[in-house]
Design a protein around this motif. Structure first.
Motif, PDB file in Angstrom:
ATOM      1  N   VAL A  41       0.833  -1.209   0.000  1.00  0.00           N
ATOM      2  CA  VAL A  41       0.000   0.000   0.000  1.00  0.00           C
ATOM      3  C   VAL A  41       0.866   1.257   0.000  1.00  0.00           C
ATOM      4  CG1 VAL A  41      -1.692   1.325   1.342  1.00  0.00           C
ATOM      5  CG2 VAL A  41      -1.949  -1.151   1.109  1.00  0.00           C
ATOM      6  N   VAL A  42       1.820   1.329   0.937  1.00  0.00           N
ATOM      7  CA  VAL A  42       2.634   2.539   1.099  1.00  0.00           C
ATOM      8  C   VAL A  42       3.526   2.786  -0.120  1.00  0.00           C
ATOM      9  CG1 VAL A  42       4.498   3.604   2.466  1.00  0.00           C
ATOM     10  CG2 VAL A  42       2.593   2.448   3.617  1.00  0.00           C
ATOM     11  N   LEU A  43       4.078   1.744  -0.697  1.00  0.00           N
ATOM     12  CA  LEU A  43       5.052   1.914  -1.781  1.00  0.00           C
ATOM     13  C   LEU A  43       4.428   2.066  -3.163  1.00  0.00           C
ATOM     14  CD1 LEU A  43       7.758  -0.700  -0.723  1.00  0.00           C
ATOM     15  CD2 LEU A  43       7.673   1.752  -0.212  1.00  0.00           C
ATOM     16  N   LYS A  44       3.157   1.784  -3.303  1.00  0.00           N
ATOM     17  CA  LYS A  44       2.506   1.758  -4.621  1.00  0.00           C
ATOM     18  C   LYS A  44       2.815   2.995  -5.465  1.00  0.00           C
ATOM     19  CE  LYS A  44      -2.046   0.893  -6.683  1.00  0.00           C
ATOM     20  NZ  LYS A  44      -2.078   1.930  -7.702  1.00  0.00           N
ATOM     21  N   ASP A  45       2.521   4.179  -4.966  1.00  0.00           N
ATOM     22  CA  ASP A  45       2.738   5.410  -5.749  1.00  0.00           C
ATOM     23  C   ASP A  45       4.219   5.667  -6.000  1.00  0.00           C
ATOM     24  OD1 ASP A  45       0.023   5.841  -5.933  1.00  0.00           O
ATOM     25  OD2 ASP A  45      -0.047   7.252  -4.251  1.00  0.00           O
ATOM     26  N   TYR A  46       5.049   5.395  -5.009  1.00  0.00           N
ATOM     27  CA  TYR A  46       6.494   5.606  -5.171  1.00  0.00           C
ATOM     28  C   TYR A  46       7.061   4.706  -6.277  1.00  0.00           C
ATOM     29  CZ  TYR A  46       6.250   8.008  -0.659  1.00  0.00           C
ATOM     30  OH  TYR A  46       5.930   8.865   0.372  1.00  0.00           O
ATOM     31  N   LEU A  47       6.565   3.474  -6.341  1.00  0.00           N
ATOM     32  CA  LEU A  47       7.014   2.547  -7.376  1.00  0.00           C
ATOM     33  C   LEU A  47       6.557   3.028  -8.745  1.00  0.00           C
ATOM     34  CD1 LEU A  47       6.260  -0.825  -5.561  1.00  0.00           C
ATOM     35  CD2 LEU A  47       8.521   0.067  -6.117  1.00  0.00           C
ATOM     36  N   GLU A  48       5.301   3.430  -8.826  1.00  0.00           N
ATOM     37  CA  GLU A  48       4.751   3.901 -10.101  1.00  0.00           C
ATOM     38  C   GLU A  48       5.455   5.167 -10.585  1.00  0.00           C
ATOM     39  OE1 GLU A  48       0.522   4.237  -9.478  1.00  0.00           O
ATOM     40  OE2 GLU A  48       0.273   2.062  -9.392  1.00  0.00           O
ATOM     41  N   ASN A  49       5.891   6.020  -9.665  1.00  0.00           N
ATOM     42  CA  ASN A  49       6.567   7.270 -10.013  1.00  0.00           C
ATOM     43  C   ASN A  49       8.071   7.099 -10.231  1.00  0.00           C
ATOM     44  OD1 ASN A  49       4.126   8.617  -9.776  1.00  0.00           O
ATOM     45  ND2 ASN A  49       4.468   9.158  -7.643  1.00  0.00           N
ATOM     46  N   GLY A  50       8.586   5.876 -10.065  1.00  0.00           N
ATOM     47  CA  GLY A  50      10.008   5.625 -10.282  1.00  0.00           C
ATOM     48  C   GLY A  50      10.911   6.131  -9.165  1.00  0.00           C
ATOM     49  N   GLN A  51      10.329   6.403  -7.983  1.00  0.00           N
ATOM     50  CA  GLN A  51      11.107   6.960  -6.880  1.00  0.00           C
ATOM     51  C   GLN A  51      11.716   5.889  -5.973  1.00  0.00           C
ATOM     52  OE1 GLN A  51       7.577   9.277  -5.729  1.00  0.00           O
ATOM     53  NE2 GLN A  51       8.955  11.058  -5.638  1.00  0.00           N
ATOM     54  N   VAL A  52      11.124   4.688  -5.979  1.00  0.00           N
ATOM     55  CA  VAL A  52      11.548   3.623  -5.066  1.00  0.00           C
ATOM     56  C   VAL A  52      11.730   2.323  -5.841  1.00  0.00           C
ATOM     57  CG1 VAL A  52      10.763   2.141  -3.151  1.00  0.00           C
ATOM     58  CG2 VAL A  52      10.466   4.610  -2.999  1.00  0.00           C
ATOM     59  N   GLU A  53      12.757   1.593  -5.455  1.00  0.00           N
ATOM     60  CA  GLU A  53      12.893   0.202  -5.870  1.00  0.00           C
ATOM     61  C   GLU A  53      12.656  -0.636  -4.617  1.00  0.00           C
ATOM     62  OE1 GLU A  53      15.894  -3.070  -7.935  1.00  0.00           O
ATOM     63  OE2 GLU A  53      16.739  -1.203  -7.168  1.00  0.00           O
ATOM     64  N   PHE A  54      11.756  -1.606  -4.713  1.00  0.00           N
ATOM     65  CA  PHE A  54      11.403  -2.489  -3.599  1.00  0.00           C
ATOM     66  C   PHE A  54      12.004  -3.853  -3.892  1.00  0.00           C
ATOM     67  CE2 PHE A  54       7.771  -4.947  -1.399  1.00  0.00           C
ATOM     68  CZ  PHE A  54       8.390  -4.892  -0.168  1.00  0.00           C
ATOM     69  N   ILE A  55      12.943  -4.274  -3.049  1.00  0.00           N
ATOM     70  CA  ILE A  55      13.665  -5.528  -3.242  1.00  0.00           C
ATOM     71  C   ILE A  55      13.283  -6.487  -2.120  1.00  0.00           C
ATOM     72  CG2 ILE A  55      15.931  -6.612  -3.491  1.00  0.00           C
ATOM     73  CD1 ILE A  55      16.103  -2.999  -3.795  1.00  0.00           C
ATOM     74  N   VAL A  56      12.681  -7.606  -2.505  1.00  0.00           N
ATOM     75  CA  VAL A  56      12.223  -8.613  -1.548  1.00  0.00           C
ATOM     76  C   VAL A  56      13.212  -9.774  -1.567  1.00  0.00           C
ATOM     77  CG1 VAL A  56      10.351 -10.193  -0.937  1.00  0.00           C
ATOM     78  CG2 VAL A  56       9.818  -7.950  -1.938  1.00  0.00           C
ATOM     79  N   LYS A  57      13.709 -10.125  -0.373  1.00  0.00           N
ATOM     80  CA  LYS A  57      14.681 -11.207  -0.246  1.00  0.00           C
ATOM     81  C   LYS A  57      14.114 -12.239   0.723  1.00  0.00           C
ATOM     82  CE  LYS A  57      18.211  -7.794  -1.047  1.00  0.00           C
ATOM     83  NZ  LYS A  57      19.588  -7.394  -0.877  1.00  0.00           N
ATOM     84  N   HIS A  58      13.722 -13.383   0.169  1.00  0.00           N
ATOM     85  CA  HIS A  58      13.182 -14.428   1.030  1.00  0.00           C
ATOM     86  C   HIS A  58      14.328 -15.058   1.802  1.00  0.00           C
ATOM     87  CE1 HIS A  58      11.137 -17.937   2.544  1.00  0.00           C
ATOM     88  NE2 HIS A  58      10.014 -17.280   2.290  1.00  0.00           N
ATOM     89  N   TYR A  59      14.298 -14.888   3.110  1.00  0.00           N
ATOM     90  CA  TYR A  59      15.369 -15.376   3.977  1.00  0.00           C
ATOM     91  C   TYR A  59      14.956 -16.721   4.550  1.00  0.00           C
ATOM     92  CZ  TYR A  59      18.869 -15.221   7.783  1.00  0.00           C
ATOM     93  OH  TYR A  59      19.894 -15.484   8.661  1.00  0.00           O
ATOM     94  N   ASP A  60      15.624 -17.760   4.098  1.00  0.00           N
ATOM     95  CA  ASP A  60      15.356 -19.108   4.588  1.00  0.00           C
ATOM     96  C   ASP A  60      16.108 -19.325   5.888  1.00  0.00           C
ATOM     97  OD1 ASP A  60      13.772 -19.520   2.357  1.00  0.00           O
ATOM     98  OD2 ASP A  60      15.394 -20.393   1.188  1.00  0.00           O
ATOM     99  N   LYS A  61      15.727 -18.527   6.863  1.00  0.00           N
ATOM    100  CA  LYS A  61      16.375 -18.539   8.176  1.00  0.00           C
ATOM    101  C   LYS A  61      16.151 -19.900   8.835  1.00  0.00           C
ATOM    102  CE  LYS A  61      16.633 -15.390  12.153  1.00  0.00           C
ATOM    103  NZ  LYS A  61      16.802 -16.232  13.256  1.00  0.00           N
ATOM    104  N   PRO A  62      17.208 -20.508   9.348  1.00  0.00           N
ATOM    105  CA  PRO A  62      17.058 -21.839   9.955  1.00  0.00           C
ATOM    106  C   PRO A  62      16.395 -21.771  11.330  1.00  0.00           C
ATOM    107  CG  PRO A  62      19.340 -21.140  10.055  1.00  0.00           C
ATOM    108  CD  PRO A  62      18.593 -20.072   9.312  1.00  0.00           C
ATOM    109  N   ARG A  63      15.093 -21.643  11.309  1.00  0.00           N
ATOM    110  CA  ARG A  63      14.299 -21.617  12.534  1.00  0.00           C
ATOM    111  C   ARG A  63      13.060 -22.452  12.274  1.00  0.00           C
ATOM    112  NH1 ARG A  63      11.342 -16.637  15.385  1.00  0.00           N
ATOM    113  NH2 ARG A  63      10.841 -17.743  17.281  1.00  0.00           N
ATOM    114  N   GLU A  64      12.693 -23.310  13.212  1.00  0.00           N
ATOM    115  CA  GLU A  64      11.632 -24.282  12.973  1.00  0.00           C
ATOM    116  C   GLU A  64      10.347 -23.656  12.428  1.00  0.00           C
ATOM    117  OE1 GLU A  64       9.220 -27.906  15.175  1.00  0.00           O
ATOM    118  OE2 GLU A  64      10.594 -26.676  16.341  1.00  0.00           O
ATOM    119  N   MET A  65       9.895 -22.553  13.021  1.00  0.00           N
ATOM    120  CA  MET A  65       8.622 -21.976  12.580  1.00  0.00           C
ATOM    121  C   MET A  65       8.695 -21.394  11.161  1.00  0.00           C
ATOM    122  SD  MET A  65       8.081 -18.279  14.445  1.00  0.00           S
ATOM    123  CE  MET A  65       6.826 -17.754  13.305  1.00  0.00           C
ATOM    124  N   LEU A  66       9.897 -21.240  10.602  1.00  0.00           N
ATOM    125  CA  LEU A  66      10.058 -20.655   9.273  1.00  0.00           C
ATOM    126  C   LEU A  66      10.347 -21.694   8.183  1.00  0.00           C
ATOM    127  CD1 LEU A  66      12.251 -17.564  10.251  1.00  0.00           C
ATOM    128  CD2 LEU A  66       9.754 -17.663   9.992  1.00  0.00           C
TER     129      LEU A  66
END
Length: 172
Positions: A41-66
């Motif tokens: 929601v917050v980044l939508k306009d910033y992404l569309e306007n070319g102001q923000v790059e949103f980089i998602v990194k899935h962290y396969d953290k070694p923890r049972e619940m994850l």
């Protein structure tokens, strides 16, 4: 700044955007689900306007619940980021329905509902993200970096604070 960003195989917005929002997350973390929804929601306009790059990194953290998130990550096709974005949104929204399933049930869900298959290259991607997380001292998910300034959600970064931090970064 662009050249310093690692593991950007799942990113949105312009790579030369002034503000980089990087998040280390895991699909079975409820705080990650909340943050991802806020960020969309917050980044939508910033992404569309070319102001923000949103980089998602899935962290396969070694923890049972994850661990179930790690299993899901093996099936994501990072060659198709818009499809991965849809799947992430759906999996975060339905997290309570699948996060307690066993391995085979999760695999069946991914194959039947999303037509996914295991992606062999994702093991290397996962190891690279883990190496980066260790080098950046990421201890929990979600951990967010805005132009390399670290925040640990939810205690340090509300929706309002996310917007404020982006505005401050854009003003520099």
């Amino acid at each position: 700044m662009t050249d310093q960003i690692k593991n950007r195989q799942f990113s949105f917005g312009k790579k030369d955007a002034a503000v980089k929002v990087e998040v280390f997350l895991n699909l079975t973390c409820p705080y990650c689900a909340t943050f991802y929804g806020v960020a969309e929601v917050v980044l939508k306009d910033y992404l569309e306007n070319g102001q923000v790059e949103f980089i998602v990194k899935h962290y396969d953290k070694p923890r049972e619940m994850l661990l179930n998130g790690t299993l899901v990550n093996l099936f994501l096709d990072y060659e198709n980021p818009s499809r991965v974005k849809e799947i992430l949104r759906d999996l975060f929204e339905t997290q309570g329905q699948w996060d307690q399933l066993n391995n085979q049930e999760i695999k069946n869900l991914l194959v039947q509902k999303y037509q996914l298959k295991e992606e062999p290259k994702n093991t290397e991607i996962s190891l690279n993200v883990t190496t980066e997380a260790i080098s950046r001292n990421v201890k929990m998910v979600p951990t967010v970096f805005i132009n390399n300034k670290e925040f640990q959600y939810p205690t340090e970064l509300s929706a309002t604070e996310l917007k404020t931090q982006i505005e401050e970064a854009l003003a520099k």
